[in-house]
Design a protein around this motif. Structure first.
Motif, PDB file in Angstrom:
ATOM      1  N   ARG A 179       0.847  -1.199   0.000  1.00  0.00           N
ATOM      2  CA  ARG A 179       0.000   0.000   0.000  1.00  0.00           C
ATOM      3  C   ARG A 179       0.881   1.247   0.000  1.00  0.00           C
ATOM      4  NH1 ARG A 179      -2.956  -3.145   3.725  1.00  0.00           N
ATOM      5  NH2 ARG A 179      -1.965  -2.095   5.484  1.00  0.00           N
ATOM      6  N   GLU A 180       0.270   2.384  -0.321  1.00  0.00           N
ATOM      7  CA  GLU A 180       1.004   3.645  -0.409  1.00  0.00           C
ATOM      8  C   GLU A 180       1.392   4.186   0.964  1.00  0.00           C
ATOM      9  OE1 GLU A 180      -0.768   6.661  -2.830  1.00  0.00           O
ATOM     10  OE2 GLU A 180      -1.897   5.186  -3.979  1.00  0.00           O
ATOM     11  N   ILE A 266       5.478   3.800  -5.357  1.00  0.00           N
ATOM     12  CA  ILE A 266       4.105   4.310  -5.201  1.00  0.00           C
ATOM     13  C   ILE A 266       3.425   4.430  -6.557  1.00  0.00           C
ATOM     14  CG2 ILE A 266       2.756   6.354  -4.585  1.00  0.00           C
ATOM     15  CD1 ILE A 266       4.671   6.755  -2.232  1.00  0.00           C
ATOM     16  N   GLU A 267       4.152   4.910  -7.543  1.00  0.00           N
ATOM     17  CA  GLU A 267       3.591   5.049  -8.886  1.00  0.00           C
ATOM     18  C   GLU A 267       3.225   3.673  -9.455  1.00  0.00           C
ATOM     19  OE1 GLU A 267       4.808   6.969 -13.245  1.00  0.00           O
ATOM     20  OE2 GLU A 267       6.147   7.169 -11.507  1.00  0.00           O
ATOM     21  N   ASN A 270       0.010   2.449  -7.774  1.00  0.00           N
ATOM     22  CA  ASN A 270      -1.172   3.143  -8.306  1.00  0.00           C
ATOM     23  C   ASN A 270      -1.595   2.592  -9.666  1.00  0.00           C
ATOM     24  OD1 ASN A 270      -1.462   4.873  -6.114  1.00  0.00           O
ATOM     25  ND2 ASN A 270      -0.039   6.375  -6.966  1.00  0.00           N
ATOM     26  N   LYS A 271      -0.637   2.051 -10.409  1.00  0.00           N
ATOM     27  CA  LYS A 271      -0.955   1.507 -11.731  1.00  0.00           C
ATOM     28  C   LYS A 271      -1.446   0.058 -11.648  1.00  0.00           C
ATOM     29  CE  LYS A 271       2.345   4.352 -14.324  1.00  0.00           C
ATOM     30  NZ  LYS A 271       3.570   4.330 -15.156  1.00  0.00           N
ATOM     31  N   ARG A 277      -2.781  -6.611  -6.624  1.00  0.00           N
ATOM     32  CA  ARG A 277      -2.008  -6.273  -5.417  1.00  0.00           C
ATOM     33  C   ARG A 277      -2.392  -7.188  -4.263  1.00  0.00           C
ATOM     34  NH1 ARG A 277      -2.806  -1.099  -3.148  1.00  0.00           N
ATOM     35  NH2 ARG A 277      -4.586  -0.640  -4.467  1.00  0.00           N
TER      36      ARG A 277
END
Length: 281
Positions: A179-180, A266-267, A270-271, A277
């Motif tokens: 997770r971010e 993080i990028e 998000n993709k 995930r």
């Protein structure tokens, strides 16, 4: 009494009591009720034993198929005696329906045994009254319903276990997936460390400039012994400051690289779709 009717009456009475034990359960789980049923069964077992003995005496020779009715009767009598003096475990078996099922199984065994004897002695099976026929059909339907209910309970238990395992697996995968938030927290911590190192680097550079000026001022004139010693101390200090500066710059560079790596991660997160995930694909 007609030979065909021998054992029919006691069996019918025991069947009625067994049916009551099977369907009453919680509603009549009282000592008075259990004792009455137990005494009725014990009495009818004695009658049944006498009828079976009388039926066997009708056959002059040796039976082609020997049937041990005494053992089955003793099992039913033992159950009846536990009802006459009901303990906590007996009441629990009564509530769960186990007692009724056990007695029903023994009753079927003795009924089959009596029919085997009657067929060998008289050449025909017992003729049951309409009431007994209804009771037999009701008992069969009840057994079928009980069996279906037991299977449904088992199915629901299995489904519940599957749902529970699936929920536990989902919770585990959810809380362990990438997770971010943790990465953002690490970036904040690294930025704080870089900021602190930059402040120390600025202080170090400021002190170096001061020492460099002092060294230059001492080198312009003839130095006394004390000044030479002071100059040496300044040179040692500036070497230490140079080392500190190099360390701070290395830590800042490493921190900036770590931030860049985490921003890239993080990028990537998000993709990536949520399911991938979750399953770490």
């Amino acid at each position: 009494m007609d030979d065909v009717e021998l054992a029919v009456g006691p069996l019918s009475e025991i069947r009625k009591d067994t049916l009551l034990l099977s369907i009453a359960k919680e509603y009549l789980c009282e000592d008075l009720f259990l004792v009455k049923i137990g005494k009725d069964i014990e009495h009818n077992i004695s009658r049944l034993k006498e009828d079976i003995s009388a039926l066997k005496k009708k056959f002059p020779g040796k039976f082609a198929v020997e049937v041990d009715t005494d053992n089955i009767l003793e099992k039913i009598k033992a159950t009846a005696l536990t009802l006459i003096d009901p303990k906590a475990d007996i009441k629990e078996n009564f509530r769960s329906g186990e007692l009724g099922r056990k007695l029903g199984s023994d009753l079927k065994s003795i009924s089959d045994a009596v029919n085997i004897i009657r067929t060998q002695v008289l050449g025909k099976r017992a003729v049951y009254t309409r009431e007994e026929a209804v009771l037999n059909q009701f008992t069969k339907l009840k057994d079928m319903g009980s069996s279906f209910a037991d299977k449904m309970v088992l199915v629901f238990k299995i489904l519940f276990c599957i749902i529970l395992i699936a929920a536990a697996a989902f919770v585990y995968l959810y809380y362990t997936m990438e997770r971010e938030e943790p990465l953002k927290k690490e970036i904040t911590e690294i930025q704080s460390l870089i900021s602190e190192r930059q402040n120390r680097l600025a202080q170090t550079e400021s002190r170096r400039d001061e020492i460099s000026k002092e060294i230059k001022s001492l080198e312009k004139k003839d130095m006394a012994r004390s000044e030479k010693i002071a100059l040496m101390d300044l040179e040692v200090e500036i070497q230490k400051l140079n080392q500190d500066r190099d360390n701070y710059e290395a830590e800042i560079t490493a921190g900036e690289k770590e931030i860049a790596d985490r921003m890239e991660k993080i990028e990537e997160i998000n993709k990536t779709p949520f399911i991938k995930r979750l399953l770490r694909q």
